[in-house]
Design a protein around this motif. Sequence first.
Motif, PDB file in Angstrom:
ATOM      1  N   ARG A 124      43.836 -20.716 -41.687  1.00 12.32           N
ATOM      2  CA  ARG A 124      43.568 -19.625 -42.446  1.00 12.32           C
ATOM      3  C   ARG A 124      44.683 -19.297 -43.497  1.00 12.32           C
ATOM      4  N   ASN A 125      45.723 -19.974 -43.381  1.00  9.74           N
ATOM      5  CA  ASN A 125      46.818 -19.767 -44.318  1.00  9.74           C
ATOM      6  C   ASN A 125      46.721 -20.877 -45.428  1.00  9.74           C
ATOM      7  N   LEU A 126      46.141 -21.975 -45.141  1.00 14.18           N
ATOM      8  CA  LEU A 126      45.511 -22.982 -45.957  1.00 14.18           C
ATOM      9  C   LEU A 126      44.521 -22.578 -46.923  1.00 14.18           C
ATOM     10  N   ALA A 127      43.664 -21.920 -46.568  1.00 10.25           N
ATOM     11  CA  ALA A 127      42.671 -21.326 -47.223  1.00 10.25           C
ATOM     12  C   ALA A 127      43.055 -20.416 -48.373  1.00 10.25           C
ATOM     13  N   GLU A 128      43.961 -19.524 -47.790  1.00 15.06           N
ATOM     14  CA  GLU A 128      44.705 -18.823 -49.003  1.00 15.06           C
ATOM     15  C   GLU A 128      45.464 -19.738 -49.817  1.00 15.06           C
ATOM     16  N   LEU A 129      46.144 -20.514 -49.638  1.00 16.30           N
ATOM     17  CA  LEU A 129      46.940 -21.311 -50.348  1.00 16.30           C
ATOM     18  C   LEU A 129      46.325 -22.167 -51.445  1.00 16.30           C
ATOM     19  N   LYS A 130      45.092 -23.025 -50.976  1.00 16.42           N
ATOM     20  CA  LYS A 130      44.494 -23.759 -51.721  1.00 16.42           C
ATOM     21  C   LYS A 130      43.900 -22.885 -53.008  1.00 16.42           C
ATOM     22  N   GLN A 131      43.420 -21.525 -52.619  1.00 14.46           N
ATOM     23  CA  GLN A 131      42.986 -20.835 -53.600  1.00 14.46           C
ATOM     24  C   GLN A 131      43.886 -20.384 -54.589  1.00 14.46           C
ATOM     25  N   SER A 132      45.171 -20.632 -54.314  1.00  7.48           N
ATOM     26  CA  SER A 132      46.186 -19.918 -55.327  1.00  7.48           C
ATOM     27  C   SER A 132      47.048 -21.081 -56.155  1.00  7.48           C
ATOM     28  N   THR A 133      46.256 -22.237 -55.721  1.00  8.38           N
ATOM     29  CA  THR A 133      46.991 -23.430 -56.727  1.00  8.38           C
ATOM     30  C   THR A 133      46.052 -24.501 -57.049  1.00  8.38           C
ATOM     31  N   LYS A 134      46.440 -25.151 -58.246  1.00 10.24           N
ATOM     32  CA  LYS A 134      45.774 -26.318 -58.772  1.00 10.24           C
ATOM     33  C   LYS A 134      46.023 -27.577 -58.395  1.00 10.24           C
ATOM     34  N   ILE A 135      47.242 -27.661 -57.627  1.00 10.56           N
ATOM     35  CA  ILE A 135      47.913 -28.741 -56.968  1.00 10.56           C
ATOM     36  C   ILE A 135      47.103 -29.406 -55.839  1.00 10.56           C
ATOM     37  N   PRO A 136      46.760 -30.623 -55.817  1.00 10.64           N
ATOM     38  CA  PRO A 136      46.061 -31.076 -54.710  1.00 10.64           C
ATOM     39  C   PRO A 136      46.963 -31.022 -53.277  1.00 10.64           C
ATOM     40  N   ILE A 137      46.090 -30.782 -52.390  1.00  6.16           N
ATOM     41  CA  ILE A 137      46.674 -30.671 -51.104  1.00  6.16           C
ATOM     42  C   ILE A 137      46.120 -31.969 -50.261  1.00  6.16           C
ATOM     43  N   ILE A 138      46.938 -32.317 -49.585  1.00  6.78           N
ATOM     44  CA  ILE A 138      46.735 -33.753 -48.654  1.00  6.78           C
ATOM     45  C   ILE A 138      47.247 -33.171 -47.342  1.00  6.78           C
ATOM     46  N   LEU A 139      46.391 -33.343 -46.310  1.00 10.34           N
ATOM     47  CA  LEU A 139      46.787 -33.119 -44.643  1.00 10.34           C
ATOM     48  C   LEU A 139      47.116 -34.460 -44.067  1.00 10.34           C
ATOM     49  N   ASP A 140      48.206 -34.129 -43.336  1.00 11.55           N
ATOM     50  CA  ASP A 140      48.533 -35.703 -42.541  1.00 11.55           C
ATOM     51  C   ASP A 140      48.357 -35.232 -40.899  1.00 11.55           C
ATOM     52  N   GLU A 141      49.483 -34.117 -40.595  1.00 13.43           N
ATOM     53  CA  GLU A 141      49.351 -33.820 -39.254  1.00 13.43           C
ATOM     54  C   GLU A 141      48.117 -33.048 -38.802  1.00 13.43           C
ATOM     55  N   ASP A 142      47.422 -32.583 -39.478  1.00 14.72           N
ATOM     56  CA  ASP A 142      46.087 -31.956 -39.000  1.00 14.72           C
ATOM     57  C   ASP A 142      44.934 -32.871 -38.856  1.00 14.72           C
ATOM     58  N   CYS A 143      45.141 -34.225 -39.517  1.00 15.08           N
ATOM     59  CA  CYS A 143      44.242 -35.337 -39.406  1.00 15.08           C
ATOM     60  C   CYS A 143      44.326 -36.241 -38.549  1.00 15.08           C
ATOM     61  N   LYS A 144      44.063 -36.320 -37.102  1.00 12.99           N
ATOM     62  CA  LYS A 144      44.128 -37.103 -36.084  1.00 12.99           C
ATOM     63  C   LYS A 144      43.205 -38.049 -35.943  1.00 12.99           C
ATOM     64  N   SER A 145      41.774 -37.724 -36.145  1.00 13.49           N
ATOM     65  CA  SER A 145      40.865 -38.576 -35.748  1.00 13.49           C
ATOM     66  C   SER A 145      39.722 -38.173 -36.749  1.00 13.49           C
ATOM     67  N   ILE A 146      38.483 -38.867 -36.573  1.00 12.17           N
ATOM     68  CA  ILE A 146      37.476 -38.584 -37.477  1.00 12.17           C
ATOM     69  C   ILE A 146      36.839 -37.274 -37.275  1.00 12.17           C
ATOM     70  N   LYS A 147      36.763 -36.645 -36.216  1.00  7.96           N
ATOM     71  CA  LYS A 147      36.289 -35.461 -35.926  1.00  7.96           C
ATOM     72  C   LYS A 147      37.009 -34.456 -36.751  1.00  7.96           C
ATOM     73  N   ASP A 148      38.307 -34.490 -37.315  1.00  9.24           N
ATOM     74  CA  ASP A 148      39.140 -33.571 -37.973  1.00  9.24           C
ATOM     75  C   ASP A 148      38.664 -33.373 -39.512  1.00  9.24           C
ATOM     76  N   ILE A 149      37.685 -34.403 -39.907  1.00  9.73           N
ATOM     77  CA  ILE A 149      37.452 -34.646 -41.360  1.00  9.73           C
ATOM     78  C   ILE A 149      36.663 -33.437 -41.857  1.00  9.73           C
TER      79      ILE A 149
END
Length: 349
Positions: A222-247
């Motif tokens: 929920r906070n990521l959605a808010e953050l992504k809307q407020s910036t032009k800097i690309p966001i890469i996720l690590d800890e949130d991506c553990k398997s193909i199901k997360d993508i």
Amino acid sequence: MNFSYSFFTLNMNSPFITHKATHLKVPHVLINIFLNKIIGYGQTVILPYYFYNLDEMNNIFKSLEKLKIFFSKIQKEKIKDLNEVLNRIRIIKSINLNIYSAVEMALLDLFSKMNQKYLHEFLSIEKREELITSMTLGIKSIDLLKIDLDKYKNWPVLKIKMSNNLKDNYYKVKFIFENYKGKIRIDANGSWSISEAKDMFKFLENYNIEFIEQPLAADSFRNLAELKQSTKIPIILDEDCKSIKDIKKISNYADGINIQAYKSGGILNLIEMFKEAKRFNLKTMIGCQAESSLGISALSHIASLADFIDLDGHLDFIDDKYYGVSIENGKITLPENYGIGVKINERQL
């Protein structure tokens, strides 16, 4: 087909500090699989913040013993197909994901050697002419940072670990851009609150930042959605991506993912994750933990699938047990031997 395993610890030249932990010694598990006088090597790391309880450590030992029994049962079988072995291993109950990753690596090394092919060739992955990795700098004082910036001044890209001390972060970012001319990536390791992240992103928009990795703690969508809307800097996720199901879910909240073998169940799973990420228009980075040259060499064979490469985990070790991939000023050169291509460092046995 014979199977053996062992534990060993590699020592770092200096402490590597992140928001999560400080590393000076890194435990590894080594897997050896033998067939027709050919040895396949596999490995994984055991990091304290992923394996912090007794039950998980017990599962690692139980998984290794289950695999030892499995390979003893098939010892006299004439197995010539990699998928046959992997499919039979997958149905063994409660095999630790890290251990499975190491066994798969050893089998890939073995079968590619048996077929007299380099690992990327065995996997039908086209070799990219130039592979460039970032160098990751841990959290450290300005004096130590200055030494590192001079040491890695010819590297084309650095990844900088950050803490939740924003004042310290601001000062270090200014210092880095005054003393380094290459590309900069930021990794917060989930250390920022949403308000801290907004402040950091606003500040970092004044600089040429390639991307920011895991700004918020895992599962903060929920906070990521808010953050992504407020910036032009690309966001890469690590800890949130553990398997193909997360993508699929991640594609709604970020611009890319960091894919690593230790958390995703091996190289073959990583290849499928690259394909899935492309389907959802996500950028990809192939990353690592503090693997030895064996693990880094294996990952380097599939690095051409990634948009960004972060495969420097072995460079701080003073007692690496393997010779494999070489890296000079960020440029990766794959080993010349078949399979993963590593050789044993006899001086460290």
